[in-house]
Design an enzyme around this catalytic site. Structure first.
Site, PDB file in Angstrom:
ATOM      1  N   ARG A 236       0.838  -1.190   0.000  1.00 42.29           N
ATOM      2  CA  ARG A 236       0.000   0.000   0.000  1.00 42.29           C
ATOM      3  C   ARG A 236       0.875   1.243   0.000  1.00 42.29           C
ATOM      4  O   ARG A 236       1.961   1.271   0.593  1.00 42.29           O
ATOM      5  CB  ARG A 236      -0.910   0.043   1.236  1.00 42.29           C
ATOM      6  CG  ARG A 236      -1.766  -1.165   1.439  1.00 42.29           C
ATOM      7  CD  ARG A 236      -2.671  -1.465   0.263  1.00 42.29           C
ATOM      8  NE  ARG A 236      -3.730  -0.488   0.095  1.00 42.29           N
ATOM      9  CZ  ARG A 236      -4.581  -0.520  -0.941  1.00 42.29           C
ATOM     10  NH1 ARG A 236      -4.450  -1.440  -1.881  1.00 42.29           N
ATOM     11  NH2 ARG A 236      -5.537   0.373  -1.040  1.00 42.29           N
ATOM     12  N   GLU A 265      -1.656   8.689  -5.793  1.00 42.45           N
ATOM     13  CA  GLU A 265      -1.673   8.075  -7.129  1.00 42.45           C
ATOM     14  C   GLU A 265      -2.674   8.789  -8.025  1.00 42.45           C
ATOM     15  O   GLU A 265      -3.741   9.180  -7.553  1.00 42.45           O
ATOM     16  CB  GLU A 265      -2.033   6.587  -7.005  1.00 42.45           C
ATOM     17  CG  GLU A 265      -1.014   5.794  -6.195  1.00 42.45           C
ATOM     18  CD  GLU A 265      -1.365   4.322  -6.038  1.00 42.45           C
ATOM     19  OE1 GLU A 265      -2.424   3.902  -6.548  1.00 42.45           O
ATOM     20  OE2 GLU A 265      -0.593   3.591  -5.401  1.00 42.45           O
ATOM     21  N   HIS A 282       0.835   0.630  -9.833  1.00 38.53           N
ATOM     22  CA  HIS A 282      -0.094  -0.126  -8.980  1.00 38.53           C
ATOM     23  C   HIS A 282      -0.732  -1.284  -9.763  1.00 38.53           C
ATOM     24  O   HIS A 282      -1.945  -1.352  -9.943  1.00 38.53           O
ATOM     25  CB  HIS A 282      -1.185   0.798  -8.428  1.00 38.53           C
ATOM     26  CG  HIS A 282      -1.795   0.277  -7.149  1.00 38.53           C
ATOM     27  ND1 HIS A 282      -2.343   1.102  -6.191  1.00 38.53           N
ATOM     28  CD2 HIS A 282      -1.971  -0.991  -6.683  1.00 38.53           C
ATOM     29  CE1 HIS A 282      -2.811   0.373  -5.184  1.00 38.53           C
ATOM     30  NE2 HIS A 282      -2.600  -0.900  -5.468  1.00 38.53           N
TER      31      HIS A 282
END
Length: 308
Positions: A236, A265, A282
């Site tokens: 994370r 992000e 990601h």
């Protein structure tokens, strides 16, 4: 009675149509994310009203967003991470929250191993050099025989330990919950976070985000680490102080990092400037087999909830 479900994960149903077909066949009216990307809070607030159920991506689901969905009864987070969901608000609003806790495990563990190997042998920067017409041979190191420090020995951490077995590495782990049986079976030594910092050639993170865990990897941790440390985060964002990591990598040319998750992000910060830092957007769960499994699990969760 027909229930309305909104799916905000932008890639849902793109690998295979089966998860969407499951929902349609069960009688649900389904609306997909119209933006094709992670939603902002304002976009979520505009889209949420009128829906009974939701399959969510990584967007923020705070009290402001959840309060805008007065008819919402059920929320399934596509994936394992739940730090984007305000559980207190959900409880107050009588919204049941679940996730898909296991489908991502192989995808994230394999990506972590791939990131480690890429960094040790400078695969990503070598490719970048080749595309620029630069023929440069960096001297790498082997994974074999390295000391690995795993922060968080849960599902993904354990799967990574299994994948590392052929490489003859020594494994240390830091976790508040200890699985002594697994540790004994795979010769994993539980140690303190200080020992992870001081004794690891490679450190990899596999814990959920929380305010307590924010910037767990910070300047102090890095100052106690080896100058050639390889650090990996495919868990994370927010677990690493990205500014401290930038300074560490800039100061220690033999150190390296692989990051798949970031505090904010999409990421476009100064880590992008460093040759000894490999970044991906990601993609931990972005393997076709993983996505299908996750999406089918989420669809079945929705069906099971409303069947009750």
């Amino acid at each position: 009675m027909s229930y309305k479900v909104i799916i905000t994960s932008s890639s849902f149903g793109k690998v295979a149509p089966k998860p969407l077909e499951m929902l349609h066949e069960a009688g649900f009216e389904v609306v997909l994310n119209p933006y094709g990307r992670k939603l902002t809070v304002e976009e979520s607030k505009e889209l949420m009203p009128g829906f009974d159920g939701m399959i969510a991506g990584t967007e923020k689901l705070n009290e402001e967003v959840l309060s805008s969905a007065s008819t919402l009864k059920y929320l399934c987070r596509l994936g394992a991470g739940m730090d984007s969901v305000d559980f207190e608000a959900a409880k107050k609003l009588n919204v049941t929250v679940e996730n898909t806790p296991s489908a991502h495990v192989d995808g994230v563990a394999e990506l972590t191993l791939g990131g480690i190997l890429s960094c040790l042998r400078s695969i990503a920067p070598s490719h970048a050099n080749m595309t620029k017409g630069v023929w440069k041979k960096p001297m790498g190191t082997l994974l074999t025989g390295k000391s690995i420090g795993i922060i968080g020995l849960g599902k993904v951490g354990k799967r990574l330990v299994e994948l590392l077995q052929p490489f003859g590495v020594s494994v240390m782990a830091y976790d508040l919950l200890k699985d002594e049986k697994f540790a004994s079976l795979y010769n994993v030594e539980y140690v303190s976070l200080e020992n992870i910092a001081a004794k690891s050639d490679i450190v990899t993170l596999h814990i959920p985000f929380s305010q307590d865990a924010r910037h767990l990897i910070n300047g102090d941790f890095l100052s106690r680490s080896r100058s050639n440390l390889l650090i990996v985060n495919a868990s994370r964002g927010g677990l690493i102080d990205e500014g401290a990591l930038f300074n560490f990598l800039q100061t220690n040319n033999s150190a390296s990092a692989y990051l798949d998750t970031f505090e904010n992000e999409p990421y476009s910060g100064n880590l992008c400037q460093l040759e000894n830092c490999t970044l991906t957007p990601h993609i931990g769960s972005y393997a076709s087999e993983v996505r299908i499994k996750m999406e089918m699990e989420a669809a079945q969760n929705v069906i099971n909830f409303f069947k009750k």
